[in-house]
Design a protein around this motif. Structure first.
Motif, PDB file in Angstrom:
ATOM      1  N   ALA A   5       0.811  -1.217   0.000  1.00 59.70           N
ATOM      2  CA  ALA A   5       0.000   0.000   0.000  1.00 59.70           C
ATOM      3  C   ALA A   5       0.847   1.271   0.000  1.00 59.70           C
ATOM      4  O   ALA A   5       0.363   2.330  -0.392  1.00 59.70           O
ATOM      5  CB  ALA A   5      -0.940  -0.002   1.201  1.00 59.70           C
ATOM      6  N   THR A   6       2.096   1.180   0.434  1.00 62.98           N
ATOM      7  CA  THR A   6       2.924   2.386   0.529  1.00 62.98           C
ATOM      8  C   THR A   6       4.230   2.212  -0.243  1.00 62.98           C
ATOM      9  O   THR A   6       4.700   1.101  -0.472  1.00 62.98           O
ATOM     10  CB  THR A   6       3.259   2.710   2.007  1.00 62.98           C
ATOM     11  OG1 THR A   6       3.941   1.597   2.572  1.00 62.98           O
ATOM     12  CG2 THR A   6       1.997   3.005   2.808  1.00 62.98           C
ATOM     13  N   HIS A   7       4.793   3.348  -0.612  1.00 66.55           N
ATOM     14  CA  HIS A   7       6.072   3.352  -1.326  1.00 66.55           C
ATOM     15  C   HIS A   7       7.204   3.029  -0.358  1.00 66.55           C
ATOM     16  O   HIS A   7       7.135   3.375   0.823  1.00 66.55           O
ATOM     17  CB  HIS A   7       6.319   4.731  -1.958  1.00 66.55           C
ATOM     18  CG  HIS A   7       5.376   5.038  -3.063  1.00 66.55           C
ATOM     19  ND1 HIS A   7       4.134   5.586  -2.853  1.00 66.55           N
ATOM     20  CD2 HIS A   7       5.499   4.883  -4.396  1.00 66.55           C
ATOM     21  CE1 HIS A   7       3.529   5.747  -4.008  1.00 66.55           C
ATOM     22  NE2 HIS A   7       4.332   5.324  -4.967  1.00 66.55           N
ATOM     23  N   PRO A  31       2.828   9.165  -4.446  1.00 68.95           N
ATOM     24  CA  PRO A  31       1.571   9.181  -3.688  1.00 68.95           C
ATOM     25  C   PRO A  31       0.606  10.273  -4.145  1.00 68.95           C
ATOM     26  O   PRO A  31      -0.600  10.130  -4.001  1.00 68.95           O
ATOM     27  CB  PRO A  31       2.006   9.438  -2.244  1.00 68.95           C
ATOM     28  CG  PRO A  31       3.457   9.141  -2.189  1.00 68.95           C
ATOM     29  CD  PRO A  31       3.989   9.354  -3.582  1.00 68.95           C
ATOM     30  N   GLN A  37      -3.186   7.170  -8.112  1.00 68.49           N
ATOM     31  CA  GLN A  37      -4.262   6.968  -7.138  1.00 68.49           C
ATOM     32  C   GLN A  37      -5.422   6.203  -7.769  1.00 68.49           C
ATOM     33  O   GLN A  37      -5.986   5.306  -7.143  1.00 68.49           O
ATOM     34  CB  GLN A  37      -4.727   8.312  -6.587  1.00 68.49           C
ATOM     35  CG  GLN A  37      -3.694   8.993  -5.726  1.00 68.49           C
ATOM     36  CD  GLN A  37      -4.037  10.446  -5.419  1.00 68.49           C
ATOM     37  OE1 GLN A  37      -5.067  10.967  -5.852  1.00 68.49           O
ATOM     38  NE2 GLN A  37      -3.168  11.106  -4.674  1.00 68.49           N
ATOM     39  N   GLN A  40      -4.713   2.385  -8.083  1.00 73.83           N
ATOM     40  CA  GLN A  40      -4.503   1.562  -6.884  1.00 73.83           C
ATOM     41  C   GLN A  40      -5.547   0.462  -6.698  1.00 73.83           C
ATOM     42  O   GLN A  40      -5.181  -0.683  -6.436  1.00 73.83           O
ATOM     43  CB  GLN A  40      -4.398   2.430  -5.633  1.00 73.83           C
ATOM     44  CG  GLN A  40      -3.140   3.267  -5.568  1.00 73.83           C
ATOM     45  CD  GLN A  40      -1.889   2.484  -5.911  1.00 73.83           C
ATOM     46  OE1 GLN A  40      -1.473   1.599  -5.176  1.00 73.83           O
ATOM     47  NE2 GLN A  40      -1.292   2.791  -7.058  1.00 73.83           N
ATOM     48  N   LYS A  57       6.522  -1.056  -4.482  1.00 78.52           N
ATOM     49  CA  LYS A  57       6.048   0.267  -4.885  1.00 78.52           C
ATOM     50  C   LYS A  57       7.201   1.242  -4.706  1.00 78.52           C
ATOM     51  O   LYS A  57       7.680   1.455  -3.600  1.00 78.52           O
ATOM     52  CB  LYS A  57       4.862   0.651  -3.994  1.00 78.52           C
ATOM     53  CG  LYS A  57       4.093   1.835  -4.473  1.00 78.52           C
ATOM     54  CD  LYS A  57       2.923   2.128  -3.547  1.00 78.52           C
ATOM     55  CE  LYS A  57       1.826   1.152  -3.781  1.00 78.52           C
ATOM     56  NZ  LYS A  57       0.556   1.739  -4.061  1.00 78.52           N
ATOM     57  N   GLU A  59       8.701   5.051  -5.259  1.00 82.29           N
ATOM     58  CA  GLU A  59       8.417   6.454  -5.541  1.00 82.29           C
ATOM     59  C   GLU A  59       9.430   6.938  -6.567  1.00 82.29           C
ATOM     60  O   GLU A  59      10.634   6.808  -6.387  1.00 82.29           O
ATOM     61  CB  GLU A  59       8.472   7.300  -4.281  1.00 82.29           C
ATOM     62  CG  GLU A  59       7.989   8.710  -4.528  1.00 82.29           C
ATOM     63  CD  GLU A  59       7.665   9.478  -3.256  1.00 82.29           C
ATOM     64  OE1 GLU A  59       7.403  10.679  -3.372  1.00 82.29           O
ATOM     65  OE2 GLU A  59       7.683   8.879  -2.161  1.00 82.29           O
TER      66      GLU A  59
END
Length: 111
Positions: A5-7, A31, A37, A40, A57, A59
């Motif tokens: 879910a996160t970088h 993000p 977005q 996702q 993921k 960035e």
């Protein structure tokens, strides 16, 4: 390793990525990117119940070496790897099905 879910705070090096074994989906984006977005839910749906696929993921942006080494120009870009080698790529995917099909390509057994 299911949907991330996160970088990552620190992206891996290209040398590290090239040495990964098994199926991997590298997701390049940010993000704050609207296209990222919107993608996702599609990415999450395609990777649901895929514990056999590494999802990383990353960035991306100016000066980010990993994205440049893969020639990333638009976000999100999904790079599908099998044993460190690119087998497919999706730029701004529009459907979960297209992602699912690319995942199938890196997880299919050869016989």
């Amino acid at each position: 390793m299911p949907f991330a879910a996160t970088h990552l705070a620190q992206p891996p090096s290209r040398e590290t990525v090239d040495q990964w074994l098994g199926p991997t989906v590298l997701e390049f984006g940010t993000p704050w990117c609207g296209h990222c977005q919107r993608a996702q839910p599609l990415i999450e749906q395609a990777l649901e119940d895929r514990d056999d696929v590494r999802h990383v993921k990353v960035e991306d942006g100016p000066g980010q070496r990993l994205g440049r080494s893969f020639g990333v120009k638009l976000w999100p870009t999904l790079v599908f790897l099998r044993d460190g080698r690119e087998t497919a790529r999706l730029v701004r995917p529009q459907t979960a099905q297209s992602i699912h099909e690319a995942v199938q390509g890196i997880t299919a057994t050869t016989g």
